[in-house]
Design an enzyme around this catalytic site. Structure first.
Site, PDB file in Angstrom:
ATOM      1  N   GLU A   1       0.840  -1.208   0.000  1.00  0.00           N
ATOM      2  CA  GLU A   1       0.000   0.000   0.000  1.00  0.00           C
ATOM      3  C   GLU A   1       0.873   1.255   0.000  1.00  0.00           C
ATOM      4  O   GLU A   1       0.606   2.221  -0.735  1.00  0.00           O
ATOM      5  CB  GLU A   1      -0.900  -0.011   1.230  1.00  0.00           C
ATOM      6  CG  GLU A   1      -1.718   1.253   1.419  1.00  0.00           C
ATOM      7  CD  GLU A   1      -2.181   1.421   2.861  1.00  0.00           C
ATOM      8  OE1 GLU A   1      -2.467   2.566   3.244  1.00  0.00           O
ATOM      9  OE2 GLU A   1      -2.241   0.419   3.594  1.00  0.00           O
TER      10      GLU A   1
ATOM     11  N   ASP B   1       0.803   3.856  -3.233  1.00  0.00           N
ATOM     12  CA  ASP B   1       0.422   5.255  -3.076  1.00  0.00           C
ATOM     13  C   ASP B   1       1.381   6.150  -3.861  1.00  0.00           C
ATOM     14  O   ASP B   1       0.971   7.122  -4.507  1.00  0.00           O
ATOM     15  CB  ASP B   1       0.437   5.617  -1.587  1.00  0.00           C
ATOM     16  CG  ASP B   1       0.131   7.077  -1.347  1.00  0.00           C
ATOM     17  OD1 ASP B   1      -0.976   7.523  -1.689  1.00  0.00           O
ATOM     18  OD2 ASP B   1       0.996   7.789  -0.806  1.00  0.00           O
TER      19      ASP B   1
ATOM     20  N   ASP C   1      -7.099   1.277   0.349  1.00  0.00           N
ATOM     21  CA  ASP C   1      -5.766   0.758   0.667  1.00  0.00           C
ATOM     22  C   ASP C   1      -5.416  -0.433  -0.228  1.00  0.00           C
ATOM     23  O   ASP C   1      -4.280  -0.545  -0.723  1.00  0.00           O
ATOM     24  CB  ASP C   1      -5.702   0.326   2.133  1.00  0.00           C
ATOM     25  CG  ASP C   1      -5.752   1.505   3.100  1.00  0.00           C
ATOM     26  OD1 ASP C   1      -5.588   2.652   2.645  1.00  0.00           O
ATOM     27  OD2 ASP C   1      -5.965   1.270   4.304  1.00  0.00           O
TER      28      ASP C   1
ATOM     29  N   GLU D   1      -4.445   0.576  -3.760  1.00  0.00           N
ATOM     30  CA  GLU D   1      -3.056   1.046  -3.820  1.00  0.00           C
ATOM     31  C   GLU D   1      -2.085  -0.131  -3.784  1.00  0.00           C
ATOM     32  O   GLU D   1      -1.067  -0.134  -4.488  1.00  0.00           O
ATOM     33  CB  GLU D   1      -2.780   1.996  -2.663  1.00  0.00           C
ATOM     34  CG  GLU D   1      -3.504   3.332  -2.784  1.00  0.00           C
ATOM     35  CD  GLU D   1      -3.312   4.225  -1.581  1.00  0.00           C
ATOM     36  OE1 GLU D   1      -3.576   5.431  -1.696  1.00  0.00           O
ATOM     37  OE2 GLU D   1      -2.903   3.714  -0.511  1.00  0.00           O
TER      38      GLU D   1
END
Length: 228
Positions: free
Chosen positions: A45, A49, A118, A121
Site C-alpha cells: 500500500e 500510493d 488501501d 493502492e
C-alpha cells in the site's frame, strides 16, 4: 503457483496477468488476517500510493500545461484520495476477493472505503513490482479513465459545495454527526452522517472524520444533483 477461479477472474477484470501471482495475493491480504507466514498488504500500500501519485502528477502536468501549482494540487488530491481509489476498487470488484479476518468480514470490511482504497493502492504496487512502472502507469490511467478529464469538478471541496447548495435554497448549513468508530487505534474507520434541514441524509466511512465528512457530503451532493 496455483490460484483460484475468483483470483483468475479478478486478474481479467484488472487487466493484468501476474507472472508472480503471489504478489497479487499479498496485495489482497488485509492486516486482520496477516501473519508471519501470510504477509499483509501494508508495505505494498505504501509503495502503491507513490506509484499512483507519480502517475497522476505526470498526467495532470501533461494535460494542462498552463495550470499553476495551486490549480494542480486540488486536482491531484481528488485523483489520489482514498474515496477515488475505493471507487475504482468497486468498479473492478476488488472487495469480492479481499482476504479478511473474521471480525473484519463480519463488520462489512469488503465495503469499507478505507479498506478498498488501501487494497487498490496495494494492487497497483503489486503490478509495479511484477511488471515495472510503464505497465503500472498504463493500468492506472486505464482504470481511472475519464476521471482525469473531469477532475475539475471532482476537485471541488464537497463540504463547501453542499453548504452552498443548501444556502442557495434558504437552508441552514448541513449538520454532520459521528455515527460510529470501528477498528484498531492505528487504523480506525469512522462512519459519519450528513443531514440537511430539508431531511436528506447520507452516510460514508473513511479513516478520519474529515475524510468521512467529505465523502458523505460528496455522496449527498451527487444524489441531489442527479435528482435535479
Amino acid at each position: 503457483m496455483k490460484i483460484g477461479a475468483d483470483i483468475s477472474a479478478f486478474m481479467d477484470r484488472l487487466g493484468h496477468q501476474f507472472r508472480r501471482p503471489e504478489l497479487l495475493l499479498r496485495a489482497l491480504t488485509h492486516s486482520s488476517i496477516g501473519s508471519v507466514t501470510r504477509p499483509d498488504n501494508q508495505r505494498l500500500e505504501f509503495l502503491g500510493d507513490r506509484v499512483l501519485g507519480l502517475t497522476m502528477a505526470e498526467a495532470l502536468f501533461s494535460a494542462d500545461r498552463a495550470a499553476t501549482e495551486g490549480q494542480l494540487a486540488p486536482r491531484f488530491n481528488a485523483l489520489v484520495r482514498k474515496e477515488t481509489c475505493a471507487d475504482v476498487a468497486r468498479q473492478i470488484g476488488l472487495g469480492d476477493v479481499l482476504k479478511l479476518g473474521r471480525s473484519e468480514m463480519m463488520s462489512g470490511g469488503r465495503r469499507k472505503e478505507a479498506l478498498l482504497g488501501d487494497a487498490m493502492e496495494a494492487v497497483i504496487a503489486a503490478v509495479f513490482v511484477d511488471a515495472g512502472f510503464d505497465v503500472a502507469r498504463a493500468l492506472v490511467l486505464r482504470l481511472w479513465g475519464d476521471r482525469v478529464d473531469r477532475v475539475e469538478d471532482d476537485a471541488r471541496d464537497p463540504k463547501t459545495a453542499l453548504q452552498e447548495w443548501a444556502q442557495a435554497r434558504g437552508q441552514h448549513p448541513p449538520h454532520y454527526e459521528a455515527i460510529s468508530r470501528e477498528g484498531p487505534d492505528h487504523a480506525p474507520v469512522f462512519t459519519i452522517e450528513v443531514r440537511l434541514e430539508s431531511g436528506e441524509t447520507e452516510q460514508a466511512q473513511a479513516g478520519s472524520k474529515r475524510f468521512a465528512e467529505q465523502a458523505a457530503a460528496r455522496a449527498l451532493l451527487k444524489r441531489l444533483e442527479t435528482r435535479a
